[in-house]
Design a protein around this motif. Structure first.
Motif, PDB file in Angstrom:
ATOM      1  N   PHE A 123      44.150  37.871  28.670  1.00  0.00           N
ATOM      2  CA  PHE A 123      44.026  36.725  27.469  1.00  0.00           C
ATOM      3  C   PHE A 123      42.904  35.774  28.205  1.00  0.00           C
ATOM      4  O   PHE A 123      42.156  35.646  27.292  1.00  0.00           O
ATOM      5  CB  PHE A 123      45.403  36.132  27.392  1.00  0.00           C
ATOM      6  CG  PHE A 123      45.502  34.875  26.806  1.00  0.00           C
ATOM      7  CD1 PHE A 123      45.744  35.143  25.400  1.00  0.00           C
ATOM      8  CD2 PHE A 123      45.535  33.459  27.057  1.00  0.00           C
ATOM      9  CE1 PHE A 123      45.677  33.986  24.251  1.00  0.00           C
ATOM     10  CE2 PHE A 123      45.458  32.451  26.083  1.00  0.00           C
ATOM     11  CZ  PHE A 123      45.550  32.833  24.972  1.00  0.00           C
ATOM     12  N   VAL A 124      42.957  35.556  29.179  1.00  0.00           N
ATOM     13  CA  VAL A 124      41.993  34.835  29.988  1.00  0.00           C
ATOM     14  C   VAL A 124      40.658  35.545  29.825  1.00  0.00           C
ATOM     15  O   VAL A 124      39.635  34.875  29.245  1.00  0.00           O
ATOM     16  CB  VAL A 124      42.115  34.448  31.453  1.00  0.00           C
ATOM     17  CG1 VAL A 124      40.915  33.989  32.099  1.00  0.00           C
ATOM     18  CG2 VAL A 124      43.448  33.770  31.621  1.00  0.00           C
ATOM     19  N   ALA A 125      40.439  36.688  29.848  1.00  0.00           N
ATOM     20  CA  ALA A 125      39.178  37.515  29.948  1.00  0.00           C
ATOM     21  C   ALA A 125      38.845  37.630  28.295  1.00  0.00           C
ATOM     22  O   ALA A 125      37.777  37.203  27.858  1.00  0.00           O
ATOM     23  CB  ALA A 125      39.370  38.770  30.202  1.00  0.00           C
ATOM     24  N   LEU A 126      39.846  37.709  27.373  1.00  0.00           N
ATOM     25  CA  LEU A 126      39.298  37.644  26.193  1.00  0.00           C
ATOM     26  C   LEU A 126      38.904  36.429  25.511  1.00  0.00           C
ATOM     27  O   LEU A 126      37.701  36.185  25.049  1.00  0.00           O
ATOM     28  CB  LEU A 126      40.725  37.685  25.311  1.00  0.00           C
ATOM     29  CG  LEU A 126      40.943  39.284  24.554  1.00  0.00           C
ATOM     30  CD1 LEU A 126      42.496  39.225  23.915  1.00  0.00           C
ATOM     31  CD2 LEU A 126      40.059  39.568  23.649  1.00  0.00           C
ATOM     32  N   ALA A 127      39.466  35.243  26.072  1.00  0.00           N
ATOM     33  CA  ALA A 127      38.843  33.775  25.932  1.00  0.00           C
ATOM     34  C   ALA A 127      37.446  33.712  26.134  1.00  0.00           C
ATOM     35  O   ALA A 127      36.576  33.092  25.658  1.00  0.00           O
ATOM     36  CB  ALA A 127      40.003  32.803  26.322  1.00  0.00           C
ATOM     37  N   VAL A 128      37.283  33.856  27.685  1.00  0.00           N
ATOM     38  CA  VAL A 128      36.133  33.606  28.475  1.00  0.00           C
ATOM     39  C   VAL A 128      35.052  34.686  27.756  1.00  0.00           C
ATOM     40  O   VAL A 128      33.856  34.231  27.386  1.00  0.00           O
ATOM     41  CB  VAL A 128      36.165  33.985  29.772  1.00  0.00           C
ATOM     42  CG1 VAL A 128      34.814  33.646  30.529  1.00  0.00           C
ATOM     43  CG2 VAL A 128      37.307  33.070  30.326  1.00  0.00           C
ATOM     44  N   ALA A 129      35.249  36.036  27.430  1.00  0.00           N
ATOM     45  CA  ALA A 129      34.483  36.789  26.814  1.00  0.00           C
ATOM     46  C   ALA A 129      34.183  36.197  25.363  1.00  0.00           C
ATOM     47  O   ALA A 129      32.857  36.506  25.100  1.00  0.00           O
ATOM     48  CB  ALA A 129      34.976  38.385  26.632  1.00  0.00           C
ATOM     49  N   ALA A 142      34.111  36.854  32.687  1.00  0.00           N
ATOM     50  CA  ALA A 142      35.389  36.849  32.309  1.00  0.00           C
ATOM     51  C   ALA A 142      36.318  37.643  33.317  1.00  0.00           C
ATOM     52  O   ALA A 142      37.388  37.167  33.558  1.00  0.00           O
ATOM     53  CB  ALA A 142      35.427  37.095  30.879  1.00  0.00           C
ATOM     54  N   LEU A 143      35.856  38.844  33.464  1.00  0.00           N
ATOM     55  CA  LEU A 143      36.950  39.752  34.272  1.00  0.00           C
ATOM     56  C   LEU A 143      37.043  39.099  35.986  1.00  0.00           C
ATOM     57  O   LEU A 143      37.972  39.033  36.591  1.00  0.00           O
ATOM     58  CB  LEU A 143      36.040  41.269  34.378  1.00  0.00           C
ATOM     59  CG  LEU A 143      36.286  41.751  33.160  1.00  0.00           C
ATOM     60  CD1 LEU A 143      35.560  43.167  32.977  1.00  0.00           C
ATOM     61  CD2 LEU A 143      37.820  42.071  32.641  1.00  0.00           C
ATOM     62  N   ALA A 144      35.710  38.713  36.294  1.00  0.00           N
ATOM     63  CA  ALA A 144      35.913  38.170  37.995  1.00  0.00           C
ATOM     64  C   ALA A 144      36.840  36.736  38.069  1.00  0.00           C
ATOM     65  O   ALA A 144      37.659  36.783  38.676  1.00  0.00           O
ATOM     66  CB  ALA A 144      34.547  37.638  38.256  1.00  0.00           C
ATOM     67  N   LEU A 145      36.828  36.152  36.769  1.00  0.00           N
ATOM     68  CA  LEU A 145      37.819  35.052  36.890  1.00  0.00           C
ATOM     69  C   LEU A 145      39.185  35.457  36.919  1.00  0.00           C
ATOM     70  O   LEU A 145      40.243  34.855  37.276  1.00  0.00           O
ATOM     71  CB  LEU A 145      37.731  34.294  35.302  1.00  0.00           C
ATOM     72  CG  LEU A 145      36.724  33.157  35.455  1.00  0.00           C
ATOM     73  CD1 LEU A 145      36.660  32.511  34.099  1.00  0.00           C
ATOM     74  CD2 LEU A 145      37.312  31.889  36.409  1.00  0.00           C
ATOM     75  N   VAL A 146      39.437  36.589  36.393  1.00  0.00           N
ATOM     76  CA  VAL A 146      41.009  37.282  36.577  1.00  0.00           C
ATOM     77  C   VAL A 146      41.110  37.861  37.911  1.00  0.00           C
ATOM     78  O   VAL A 146      42.251  37.782  38.647  1.00  0.00           O
ATOM     79  CB  VAL A 146      41.228  38.174  35.314  1.00  0.00           C
ATOM     80  CG1 VAL A 146      42.572  38.835  35.609  1.00  0.00           C
ATOM     81  CG2 VAL A 146      40.928  37.472  33.850  1.00  0.00           C
ATOM     82  N   GLU A 147      40.034  38.382  38.314  1.00  0.00           N
ATOM     83  CA  GLU A 147      40.264  39.285  39.435  1.00  0.00           C
ATOM     84  C   GLU A 147      40.163  38.813  40.906  1.00  0.00           C
ATOM     85  O   GLU A 147      40.924  39.110  41.762  1.00  0.00           O
ATOM     86  CB  GLU A 147      39.200  40.512  39.368  1.00  0.00           C
ATOM     87  CG  GLU A 147      39.422  41.629  40.247  1.00  0.00           C
ATOM     88  CD  GLU A 147      40.461  42.571  39.879  1.00  0.00           C
ATOM     89  OE1 GLU A 147      41.121  42.450  38.623  1.00  0.00           O
ATOM     90  OE2 GLU A 147      41.035  43.588  40.646  1.00  0.00           O
ATOM     91  N   TRP A 148      39.290  37.307  40.849  1.00  0.00           N
ATOM     92  CA  TRP A 148      39.362  36.881  42.248  1.00  0.00           C
ATOM     93  C   TRP A 148      40.708  36.450  42.678  1.00  0.00           C
ATOM     94  O   TRP A 148      41.005  36.596  44.090  1.00  0.00           O
ATOM     95  CB  TRP A 148      38.309  35.947  42.214  1.00  0.00           C
ATOM     96  CG  TRP A 148      38.801  34.594  41.522  1.00  0.00           C
ATOM     97  CD1 TRP A 148      38.902  34.356  40.246  1.00  0.00           C
ATOM     98  CD2 TRP A 148      39.738  33.470  42.343  1.00  0.00           C
ATOM     99  NE1 TRP A 148      39.413  32.870  40.078  1.00  0.00           N
ATOM    100  CE2 TRP A 148      39.996  32.481  41.057  1.00  0.00           C
ATOM    101  CE3 TRP A 148      39.921  33.021  43.393  1.00  0.00           C
ATOM    102  CZ2 TRP A 148      40.685  31.359  41.584  1.00  0.00           C
ATOM    103  CZ3 TRP A 148      40.460  31.864  43.857  1.00  0.00           C
ATOM    104  CH2 TRP A 148      40.928  31.035  42.747  1.00  0.00           C
ATOM    105  N   ALA A 209      37.154  46.262  30.898  1.00  0.00           N
ATOM    106  CA  ALA A 209      36.124  46.042  30.201  1.00  0.00           C
ATOM    107  C   ALA A 209      35.832  47.053  29.015  1.00  0.00           C
ATOM    108  O   ALA A 209      35.265  46.550  27.732  1.00  0.00           O
ATOM    109  CB  ALA A 209      34.713  46.369  30.987  1.00  0.00           C
ATOM    110  N   ALA A 210      36.269  48.117  29.021  1.00  0.00           N
ATOM    111  CA  ALA A 210      36.433  48.901  27.809  1.00  0.00           C
ATOM    112  C   ALA A 210      37.294  48.430  26.951  1.00  0.00           C
ATOM    113  O   ALA A 210      37.124  48.572  25.725  1.00  0.00           O
ATOM    114  CB  ALA A 210      36.848  50.616  28.313  1.00  0.00           C
ATOM    115  N   SER A 211      38.365  47.907  27.315  1.00  0.00           N
ATOM    116  CA  SER A 211      39.245  47.248  26.593  1.00  0.00           C
ATOM    117  C   SER A 211      38.674  46.111  25.593  1.00  0.00           C
ATOM    118  O   SER A 211      38.888  45.979  24.508  1.00  0.00           O
ATOM    119  CB  SER A 211      40.611  46.799  27.098  1.00  0.00           C
ATOM    120  OG  SER A 211      41.035  47.761  28.091  1.00  0.00           O
TER     121      SER A 211
END
Lengths: 280, 306
Positions: A123-129, A142-148, A209-211
């Motif tokens: 959800f976070v990634a979707l919003a940031v992307a 977007a993905l790093a914000l989730v992964e860190w 990323a693919a999703s």
């Protein structure tokens, strides 16, 4: 130096290695221009002969699917590596400081991490992307914000278990400072869990990323595996290869990295007694 | 060389302030081996760690700790760092955890030497390694801690503690966990070292104390109960606890001391050894004994000598 290897590690290395090579040499391996549309040859089925013009067929705009998938693999790996490096670095530094300093600093940092974790990652990634639009940088952020957060939590926990070891006290008794202790004594002792999480995370990030691309929030200016799957959605019955080929590429990359991660975890596990193959 | 005056270590806790070490006074003279003996949990190791400011952050240390003319408790962390390793070295108990498992002995030794401002040449490193009784230094230096036996690890721990040639060495139970032959070798090695520098030895091993000490302090429940020169102490103990401790040694009667030491959260009015003491007087329950001088070089904390 002895390096041991196990079965899942070798399968992983093979799969991921092939995909990395393919990505590196995409311009030489690709039979056609990935952007060149040929409307006379739309949805051509794969013909796996040496002379065929489109070995894995074409998509709805008549573009060579093999060439596009090769270039898309590049993008996927670039995204995966950048996201993992970025979050490995920030997460480890933040987590290590949090665990080492402790007290209020630790409380504050960990509550921030908790706040990040309370959102569903996608959800976070979707919003940031969505905010950044279809750029690679946007997707990576977007993905790093989730992964860190994963790295921050793992490194904090490991630092806490290492910082009370006698050799850290011994080093302090010889006049070492905090920075020296963190760099020389603590970080080298927490690398193995971080390495496992990083390789496993690589698979997750590429899939995520693919999703995002599949949902239309990824990269639009380059061929991307998730987007290619999405493109093929409408022709699933008439031309399943349009969806199947990029799908298999995703599976190979993700599976490759996950196998490496699993293998590393087993190798680093001190209780593991399974058979290993000695390489060097 | 080292002077502790009225040192008290306390920790805040949910059950109130805990005082595991109370009013400790002791002097370690130049080139002397001073030993603190006592049971586990009597506060020996806390004293060792308090000297170089290595206690956890919540520990409160009061009193005075002098190293020559410096009052260590008033120094800043930065000033303490220059003393650690260079003027006072430490050897910890449990050699298997006091070495970093991911580096070779050579790179750890080089790191320590670099830190104390010495150049880490291979010659110098071989010399240090040889000085702790390791015969094939080149091979041993190239090994990781897990490739070394307990004895070698503890030798390296001593080598690390003395690498920058400090005037004083604090050895916190250096023989714990070693088997008897290795223990003897390590004692011999420490005995050689002690002619050149002051050693504060913390141990619960009477044999080690007997072999190495010039002077001895006996600790019980956070207090020093007897200080004497080693020769005088081992021929005769004054404090009942010291005597019971000697009687518990296999060469004597191997007689266990009845009961257990009071827990640190327990407030004891009178003598802390009172409930285990076979000579208890009436005044032992309510009056706390002071450390009094009873001989030229002997101090005892017991009402029987007051």
């Amino acid at each position: 130096m002895k390096i041991t290897i196990n079965r899942s590690m070798s399968i992983g290395l093979l799969l991921a290695g092939v995909m990395v090579l393919v990505a590196l040499f995409a311009p030489w391996l690709a039979p056609n221009d990935p952007y060149q549309a040929n409307l006379d040859e739309r949805l051509v089925s794969p013909t796996l002969t040496a002379t065929s013009e489109y070995p894995l067929g074409t998509d709805h705009l008549g573009r060579c699917i093999l060439s596009r998938a090769l270039f898309a693999t590049r993008i996927s790996l670039i995204i995966g590596i950048s996201v993992i490096s970025l979050s490995l670095f920030t997460g480890t530094v933040i987590g290590a400081v949090s665990g080492y300093v402790g007290g209020v600093v630790d409380e504050v940092i960990m509550r921030v991490v908790d706040a990040f974790l309370s959102f569903p990652g996608m959800f976070v990634a979707l919003a940031v992307a969505g905010i950044f639009g279809g750029s690679i940088i946007g997707l990576v952020v977007a993905l790093a914000l989730v992964e860190w957060t994963v790295f921050a939590r793992i490194s904090r926990g490991s630092v806490i278990s290492v910082k009370n070891m006698d050799f850290v006290l011994a080093s302090r008794s010889m006049g070492a400072g905090n920075l020296h202790i963190l760099r020389y004594h603590i970080l080298p002792n927490i690398t193995s869990p971080l390495l496992v999480i990083a390789t496993l995370g690589m698979g997750y990030v590429i899939l995520a990323a693919a999703s995002l691309s599949f949902l239309g929030l990824g990269i639009s200016s380059y061929p991307e595996l998730g987007m290619m799957v999405n493109d093929g959605r409408y022709f699933l019955q008439s031309a399943p290869h349009v969806m199947f080929v990029p799908g298999m590429f995703i599976v190979s990359i993700v599976l490759g990295f996950n196998f490496i991660g699993d293998g590393l975890r087993d190798i680093f596990d001190p209780k593991d007694t399974k058979q290993r193959w000695r390489v060097f | 060389m080292l002077k502790l005056r009225d040192v008290r270590i306390s920790f805040p806790s949910e059950e109130g302030v805990l005082v595991p070490v109370d009013t400790v006074d002791l002097d370690v003279n130049r080139n002397e081996t001073f030993t603190i003996i006592g049971e586990s949990g009597c506060g020996k190791s806390l004293i060792a760690n308090s000297i170089l400011g290595l206690l956890p952050k919540d520990a409160q240390v009061s009193g005075r700790i002098y190293l020559e003319d410096d009052d260590l408790l008033t120094l800043t962390e930065k000033a303490l760092k220059r003393i650690r390793g260079r003027r006072v070295g430490m050897v910890f108990q449990n050699p298997s955890s006091s070495l970093n498992p991911v580096f070779t002995m050579r790179s750890q030794l080089a790191e320590i030497m670099k830190y104390s401002g010495k150049s880490a040449t291979i010659n110098k490193m071989t010399e240090i390694t040889k000085s702790v009784g390791i015969d094939d230094p080149i091979r041993r230096l190239a090994q990781y801690p897990h490739q070394l036996s307990g004895g070698f690890k503890q030798r390296f721990a001593v080598a690390f503690g003395t690498a920058s040639d400090p005037d004083m060495l604090i050895a916190d139970e250096p023989t714990t966990g070693l088997d008897i032959t290795i223990k003897i070798q390590l004692i011999e090695m420490l005995a050689q070292l002690h002619r050149e520098r002051s050693i504060l030895l913390i141990t619960h091993d009477l044999d080690v104390a007997y072999t190495l000490s010039d002077r001895i302090a006996v600790m019980y429940a956070g207090e020093i109960v007897e200080i004497a020169s080693a020769s005088a102490f081992f021929s005769r103990q004054f404090h009942p606890y010291a005597r019971s401790l000697m009687d518990s040694h296999p060469s004597r009667d191997m007689k266990p001391i009845p009961g257990t030491a009071p827990h640190i959260s327990q407030k004891v009015e009178g003598c802390r050894f009172n409930d285990r003491c076979e000579y208890g007087h009436a005044c032992c329950c309510n009056k706390h004994p002071e450390l009094v001088q009873v001989d030229v070089d002997r101090f005892v904390r017991c009402h029987a000598y007051a």
